[in-house]
Design a protein around this motif. Structure first.
Motif, PDB file in Angstrom:
ATOM      1  N   ASP A  46      -6.301   6.254  -3.547  1.00  8.42           N
ATOM      2  CA  ASP A  46      -6.241   5.106  -2.647  1.00  8.42           C
ATOM      3  C   ASP A  46      -5.365   4.067  -3.350  1.00  8.42           C
ATOM      4  O   ASP A  46      -5.766   3.482  -4.360  1.00  8.42           O
ATOM      5  CB  ASP A  46      -7.637   4.547  -2.380  1.00  8.42           C
ATOM      6  CG  ASP A  46      -7.617   3.594  -1.201  1.00  8.42           C
ATOM      7  OD1 ASP A  46      -6.541   3.040  -0.917  1.00  8.42           O
ATOM      8  OD2 ASP A  46      -8.670   3.399  -0.581  1.00  8.42           O
ATOM      9  N   GLU A  87      -4.264   7.987   0.952  1.00  7.17           N
ATOM     10  CA  GLU A  87      -4.665   7.391   2.231  1.00  7.17           C
ATOM     11  C   GLU A  87      -3.487   7.207   3.183  1.00  7.17           C
ATOM     12  O   GLU A  87      -3.613   7.408   4.386  1.00  7.17           O
ATOM     13  CB  GLU A  87      -5.337   6.028   2.029  1.00  7.17           C
ATOM     14  CG  GLU A  87      -5.722   5.434   3.387  1.00  7.17           C
ATOM     15  CD  GLU A  87      -6.370   4.075   3.363  1.00  7.17           C
ATOM     16  OE1 GLU A  87      -6.462   3.453   2.299  1.00  7.17           O
ATOM     17  OE2 GLU A  87      -6.778   3.645   4.458  1.00  7.17           O
ATOM     18  N   GLU A  88      -2.334   6.819   2.644  1.00  6.63           N
ATOM     19  CA  GLU A  88      -1.232   6.470   3.550  1.00  6.63           C
ATOM     20  C   GLU A  88      -0.412   7.678   3.987  1.00  6.63           C
ATOM     21  O   GLU A  88       0.616   7.533   4.660  1.00  6.63           O
ATOM     22  CB  GLU A  88      -0.361   5.359   2.944  1.00  6.63           C
ATOM     23  CG  GLU A  88      -1.126   4.113   2.490  1.00  6.63           C
ATOM     24  CD  GLU A  88      -2.126   3.569   3.523  1.00  6.63           C
ATOM     25  OE1 GLU A  88      -1.963   3.822   4.735  1.00  6.63           O
ATOM     26  OE2 GLU A  88      -3.084   2.893   3.111  1.00  6.63           O
ATOM     27  N   ILE A 146      -4.338   1.051  -2.547  1.00  5.18           N
ATOM     28  CA  ILE A 146      -5.020  -0.251  -2.576  1.00  5.18           C
ATOM     29  C   ILE A 146      -6.321  -0.077  -1.806  1.00  5.18           C
ATOM     30  O   ILE A 146      -6.309   0.167  -0.596  1.00  5.18           O
ATOM     31  CB  ILE A 146      -4.178  -1.383  -1.932  1.00  5.18           C
ATOM     32  CG1 ILE A 146      -2.869  -1.594  -2.702  1.00  5.18           C
ATOM     33  CG2 ILE A 146      -4.990  -2.684  -1.899  1.00  5.18           C
ATOM     34  CD1 ILE A 146      -2.028  -2.770  -2.192  1.00  5.18           C
ATOM     35  N   ASP A 147      -7.436  -0.157  -2.507  1.00  6.75           N
ATOM     36  CA  ASP A 147      -8.725  -0.124  -1.825  1.00  6.75           C
ATOM     37  C   ASP A 147      -9.199  -1.563  -1.710  1.00  6.75           C
ATOM     38  O   ASP A 147      -9.400  -2.243  -2.714  1.00  6.75           O
ATOM     39  CB  ASP A 147      -9.745   0.711  -2.607  1.00  6.75           C
ATOM     40  CG  ASP A 147     -11.063   0.755  -1.852  1.00  6.75           C
ATOM     41  OD1 ASP A 147     -11.073   1.275  -0.727  1.00  6.75           O
ATOM     42  OD2 ASP A 147     -12.067   0.230  -2.365  1.00  6.75           O
ATOM     43  N   THR A 181      -7.674  -3.500   1.140  1.00 10.01           N
ATOM     44  CA  THR A 181      -6.416  -4.118   1.619  1.00 10.01           C
ATOM     45  C   THR A 181      -6.676  -5.477   2.269  1.00 10.01           C
ATOM     46  O   THR A 181      -5.888  -6.411   2.114  1.00 10.01           O
ATOM     47  CB  THR A 181      -5.706  -3.171   2.602  1.00 10.01           C
ATOM     48  OG1 THR A 181      -5.361  -1.976   1.892  1.00 10.01           O
ATOM     49  CG2 THR A 181      -4.440  -3.781   3.161  1.00 10.01           C
ATOM     50  N   ASP A 221       0.859  -1.198   0.000  1.00 10.28           N
ATOM     51  CA  ASP A 221       0.000   0.000   0.000  1.00 10.28           C
ATOM     52  C   ASP A 221       0.890   1.241   0.000  1.00 10.28           C
ATOM     53  O   ASP A 221       0.684   2.187  -0.776  1.00 10.28           O
ATOM     54  CB  ASP A 221      -0.864   0.072   1.275  1.00 10.28           C
ATOM     55  CG  ASP A 221      -1.847  -1.067   1.430  1.00 10.28           C
ATOM     56  OD1 ASP A 221      -3.063  -0.818   1.457  1.00 10.28           O
ATOM     57  OD2 ASP A 221      -1.401  -2.228   1.560  1.00 10.28           O
TER      58      ASP A 221
HETATM   59 CA    CA Z   1      -6.391   1.790   0.989  1.00 11.07          CA
END
Ligand code: CA
Ligand code: IPD
Ligand code: CA
Ligand code: CA
Length: 265
Positions: free
Chosen positions: A86, A68-69, A88-89, A91, A45
């Motif tokens: 995002d 997001e991160e 990885i949506d 996870t 991610d």
């Molecule tokens: Ca995510």
């Protein structure tokens, strides 16, 4: 902004990022938890988010990135061009299933959604929309959504919201689940919103999402004539957490009126 040129960059980067994610299946993931034991994040991610930020800042130094991160910019408002990402949506699906996750990107100019991309990596399905030009999956144009009714609808909803929870009386959505033709839960908000855009789901609803979960999907939904609001029928605030209710027209009104509007919650 030059929508077509930026879309060309974004779509080539999203495919490259997808390849890198698939390569990672051969490696051992470093899995950490965030807000609780079920809120997962992996090194992939984080690496994927950094990959996009590096590409964007190199090619478009004036653009801002909300990810997001947290490796992007901290934003209080949406002036200029902002990429909401995002990496990885889904996870949890990525970790447990190695499928049913997506990369989601929404590109906004002064708060208006211009480009949306959702890439279901393992199924190699790239949903995209450019404002005013329609929405597509793997370059095949998606149809304008037609009206639907609850009794014939398949609704994307997570079982959390029909069992005791902190946000809504389970009876409110329980009644809807009972009356609908069927329900589905895929574990990736971006994929579920894309499924509504593609007419594979008639509606999707959830009680809390962040900007990166829905930014790309909202551009798709607008291009196919879908309706997007909070569960109270209010406008979605792009930089905040929101409840989210995305639906075919007609169905959106029916659900608000019969199930959500007349209950105190
Ligand atoms: Ca995510
Ligand atoms: C999550 C997924 C999930 C939704 C959660 C999101 P993440 O995103 O979209 O379907 O129910 O609310 O946080 O953390 O996997 O990117
Ligand atoms: Ca997450
Ligand atoms: Ca997400």
């Amino acid at each position: 902004m030059n929508n077509n040129e930026i879309f060309a960059s974004a779509s080539s980067w999203i495919k490259e990022a997808g390849e890198r994610i698939k390569e990672s299946f051969k490696t051992t993931l470093n899995i950490e938890t965030k807000s609780n034991a079920n809120d997962l994040v992996t090194n992939i991610d984080k690496e994927t988010e950094r990959f996009f930020i590096t590409k964007i800042k190199e090619r478009y130094p004036a653009h801002k990135v909300l990810g997001e991160e947290g490796n992007g910019d901290t934003l209080k408002e949406l002036s200029g061009v902002v990429w909401i990402i995002d990496p990885i949506d889904g996870t949890m699906n990525f970790v447990h299933q190695q499928r049913n996750f997506a990369i989601s990107i929404g590109i906004y100019e002064n708060g208006v959604g211009k480009i949306g991309l959702i890439y279901d990596v393992v199924h190699d399905e790239l949903y995209h929309a450019i404002k005013g030009e329609g929405a597509f999956v793997n370059n095949i144009r998606l149809h304008t959504l037609e009206e639907a009714t609850v009794s014939q609808a398949i609704i994307g909803i997570n079982a959390t919201w029909v069992t005791p929870n902190r946000r809504i009386d389970p009876a409110v959505l329980g009644a809807l689940v009972k009356d609908a033709r069927g329900t589905r839960s895929y574990g990736s908000a971006a994929i579920e919103i894309a499924q509504v855009a593609a007419g594979r789901l008639d509606a999707y609803m959830t009680l809390r999402l962040s900007p990166w979960d829905f930014a790309g999907g909202l551009v798709l939904i607008e291009e196919v004539g879908g309706v997007a609001s909070t569960l109270k029928g209010e406008p979605i605030q792009l930089l905040d957490e929101n409840s989210i209710f995305i639906s075919k027209p007609g169905l959106h009104e029916e659900i608000l009126k019969k199930y959500l509007g007349n209950k105190k919650w």
